[in-house]
Scaffold this motif. Structure first.
Motif, short mmCIF file in Angstrom:
data_model
loop_
_atom_site.label_atom_id
_atom_site.label_comp_id
_atom_site.label_asym_id
_atom_site.label_seq_id
_atom_site.Cartn_x
_atom_site.Cartn_y
_atom_site.Cartn_z
N GLY A 180 0.83 -1.21 0.00
CA GLY A 180 0.00 0.00 0.00
C GLY A 180 0.85 1.25 0.00
O GLY A 180 0.93 1.95 1.00
N SER A 220 7.57 6.84 10.76
CA SER A 220 6.81 5.60 10.67
C SER A 220 6.09 5.24 11.97
O SER A 220 6.71 5.14 13.03
CB SER A 220 7.80 4.47 10.32
N LEU A 264 4.76 2.35 12.36
CA LEU A 264 5.16 0.96 12.61
C LEU A 264 6.36 0.92 13.56
O LEU A 264 6.47 0.05 14.42
CB LEU A 264 5.52 0.30 11.27
N MET A 307 5.11 1.27 17.03
CA MET A 307 4.50 0.00 17.50
C MET A 307 5.58 -1.00 17.90
O MET A 307 5.51 -1.64 18.95
CB MET A 307 3.62 -0.60 16.39
N HIS A 350 2.16 -6.29 11.32
CA HIS A 350 1.84 -6.51 12.74
C HIS A 350 2.28 -7.93 13.15
O HIS A 350 2.88 -8.14 14.20
CB HIS A 350 0.32 -6.40 12.99
N VAL A 354 -6.86 -2.61 13.26
CA VAL A 354 -6.85 -1.48 12.31
C VAL A 354 -8.33 -1.10 12.20
O VAL A 354 -9.06 -1.66 11.39
CB VAL A 354 -6.25 -1.87 10.95
N ASN A 399 -6.82 -2.86 7.03
CA ASN A 399 -5.92 -3.52 6.08
C ASN A 399 -6.06 -5.03 6.29
O ASN A 399 -5.73 -5.50 7.37
CB ASN A 399 -4.49 -3.03 6.38
N ALA A 456 -4.16 3.78 11.09
CA ALA A 456 -3.35 4.22 9.94
C ALA A 456 -4.19 4.97 8.90
O ALA A 456 -3.69 5.85 8.20
CB ALA A 456 -2.69 3.01 9.28
N TYR A 457 -5.50 4.61 8.81
CA TYR A 457 -6.35 5.20 7.74
C TYR A 457 -7.38 6.15 8.32
O TYR A 457 -8.51 6.26 7.84
CB TYR A 457 -6.95 4.06 6.90
N SER A 517 -0.07 8.06 11.19
CA SER A 517 1.05 8.78 10.58
C SER A 517 0.58 9.55 9.36
O SER A 517 -0.56 9.39 8.92
CB SER A 517 2.16 7.81 10.16
N SER A 576 2.12 9.13 6.55
CA SER A 576 2.75 8.42 5.43
C SER A 576 1.91 8.47 4.16
O SER A 576 2.44 8.48 3.05
CB SER A 576 3.00 6.95 5.79
N LYS A 577 0.57 8.48 4.32
CA LYS A 577 -0.31 8.52 3.14
C LYS A 577 -1.09 9.83 3.11
O LYS A 577 -2.20 9.90 2.59
CB LYS A 577 -1.22 7.30 3.15
C1 LIG Z 1 -2.44 -0.79 9.00
C2 LIG Z 1 -1.14 -0.13 8.73
N1 LIG Z 1 -0.39 0.31 9.75
C3 LIG Z 1 0.80 0.90 9.55
C4 LIG Z 1 1.31 1.04 8.28
C5 LIG Z 1 2.65 1.65 8.11
O1 LIG Z 1 2.56 2.97 8.49
P1 LIG Z 1 3.85 3.90 8.68
O2 LIG Z 1 4.29 4.34 7.36
O3 LIG Z 1 3.32 5.00 9.54
O4 LIG Z 1 4.88 3.08 9.41
C6 LIG Z 1 0.57 0.59 7.18
C7 LIG Z 1 1.11 0.72 5.82
O5 LIG Z 1 0.61 0.22 4.86
C8 LIG Z 1 -0.68 -0.02 7.42
O6 LIG Z 1 -1.42 -0.48 6.42
#
Ligand SMILES: Cc1ncc(COP(=O)(O)O)c(C=O)c1O
Length: 422
Positions: free
Chosen positions: A34, A96, A98, A101, A137, A179, A184, A215-216, A249, A251-252
């Motif tokens: 993604g 990030s 992640l 986490m 995860h 999530v 996801n 995340a979304y 984050s 990130s997107k």
């Molecule tokens: C559910 C989920 N959490 C975390 C992430 C990663 O996020 P980050 O870029 O903040 O580490 C993603 C990336 O696809 C994701 O789908």
């Protein structure tokens, strides 16, 4: 008259011929992860243009210098709006979510949680893993030797009867991955009742934590967003204020891996985490925080930015829906999600997932390996596939769908014929 098996074999030969033609086009398309597409990343470029003009000294804090481990106040405020908590319940960090986490699991393993025994001193540590779920995860659990218990993901969130029972009856269950919004890969948004039940869990382990990976949080594909109940309010009401860790984050929203990441938790948790983080680093990238706050401004403005992302992403999800409906609209063996947001489509073809991935690879289409959406890579029905349509162009996506559809037809025919041989 030809037998049913002969008829199916003939159909299979036809589909194989079509497939060979697709292979000859030697196009390659990656739909594994993604990642934002290049045009989406361009949206945030004005942030870099304004970077040289910004004031990096604000409220007595020089963002270019050491200090302020939890982030600059304005960045904490911004994420507090998104998480719907107060700013002192937020830590803003680099790149990030992640990484945050992973860090929290590592801290719990090495140092314990709010003064409890470190998890790596215990006989066994388990996490509940709603599945299909996010492979990274599961990878964190594997890295730390945490046992994963699969919980079915339903249409409105994880199977809460099972979650409640496992959490209540077993003090080695220390966490659950969630999530909660545009999940996801299923796109599920947890319903209010599920959020309330999650917030009201009665864990046998007092250091049990809900890893609420939002995340979304702002990532609708439509003009309106689907609301998610505020788990922090509900947990406080249920006497579980310390039970929730939430993450997100940009990130997107801005740049993947080069934006800001943040977490929210009770003040007690935040103080505990900061005391451990303070040994590891002096601060996060506050210069990037000033840039992001100036560009993103507030939740309302982020919604507008996300509408621009949605305009780029939506046609790809629509194309998938149209092509798949045309091909399999009346075929009960092929099911797929219709997400209102997020980055993924979840596709189910029972008994065929591995074969479909293999066939797609033979024609240049990369999809996430079958099984990835389950703990230990084990999908006992060999059914689930995660499709990430964000990176390919519409033309590439159309070709990828030619291949995917043909691969599904071949895998289904092979399965039907094999059944007849038994
Ligand atoms: C559910 C989920 N959490 C975390 C992430 C990663 O996020 P980050 O870029 O903040 O580490 C993603 C990336 O696809 C994701 O789908």
């Amino acid at each position: 008259m030809a037998s049913e098996k002969e008829e199916l074999s003939k159909q299979l030969s036809n589909e194989e011929r079509n497939f060979k033609k697709l292979q000859k086009r030697s196009i390659s398309v990656d739909m594994t992860r993604g990642r934002p597409g290049a045009l989406q990343l361009d949206i945030a470029m004005p942030m870099l243009k304004m970077a040289g003009e910004l004031d990096y000294v604000q409220n007595g804090i020089d963002a270019r210098n050491y200090g302020d481990l939890a982030g600059i106040p304005a960045a904490r405020e911004l994420f507090a709006q998104l998480f719907e908590v107060s700013a002192d319940e937020v830590i803003v960090s680099d790149g990030s979510s992640l990484d945050i986490m992973y860090t929290l699991v590592q801290f719990a393993m090495q140092f314990g949680v709010l003064g409890t025994e470190p998890w790596n001193k215990l006989q066994q540590v388990k996490f509940l893993c709603p599945a299909p779920g996010y492979d990274r995860h599961f990878a964190i659990c594997r890295a730390f030797g945490i046992d994963m218990l699969t919980v079915p993901m339903l249409d409105d969130g994880p199977d809460m009867d099972m979650v409640e029972e496992l959490v209540r009856s077993d003090d080695s269950v220390k966490g659950i991955w969630c999530v909660p919004k545009y999940s996801n890969p299923t796109g599920v948004v947890f319903c209010d009742r599920t959020v309330e039940r999650m917030a009201s869990l009665k864990p046998a382990a007092k250091d049990f934590r809900v890893f609420w990976d939002n995340a979304y949080i702002m990532h609708t594909l439509n003009e309106t967003d689907v609301p998610l109940a505020n788990i922090f309010d509900l947990a406080r009401k249920a006497g579980n204020a310390d039970m929730i860790y939430s993450f997100t984050s940009t990130s997107k929203i801005t740049f993947a891996g080069s934006g800001l990441a943040a977490m929210a938790a009770s003040k007690a948790n935040i103080d505990d985490i900061l005391s451990k983080l303070a040994i590891r680093k002096i601060n996060s990238n506050k210069v990037n925080q000033v840039m992001h706050v100036a560009y993103l401004r507030d939740k309302q403005n982020i919604s507008l930015i996300m509408q621009r992302h949605a305009m780029l992403l939506r046609p790809k999800f629509q194309l998938f829906e149209r092509r798949m409906s045309e091909a399999f609209g009346d075929c009960a063996d092929v099911k797929w999600s219709r997400p209102g947001g997020g980055y993924f489509i979840s596709l189910d073809v029972e008994g065929c997932a591995k074969r479909i991935v293999e066939l797609c690879a033979q024609a240049g289409i990369k999809i996430t390996p079958a099984g990835s959406t389950f703990p230990y890579g084990f999908d006992d029905k060999d059914s689930n596939l995660r499709i990430a349509p964000s990176v390919p162009t519409l033309e590439e996506m159309d070709f990828a769908l030619d291949v995917l559809i043909e691969a599904i037809k071949i895998a289904l025919l092979e399965k039907q014929i094999a059944k007849m041989d038994v």
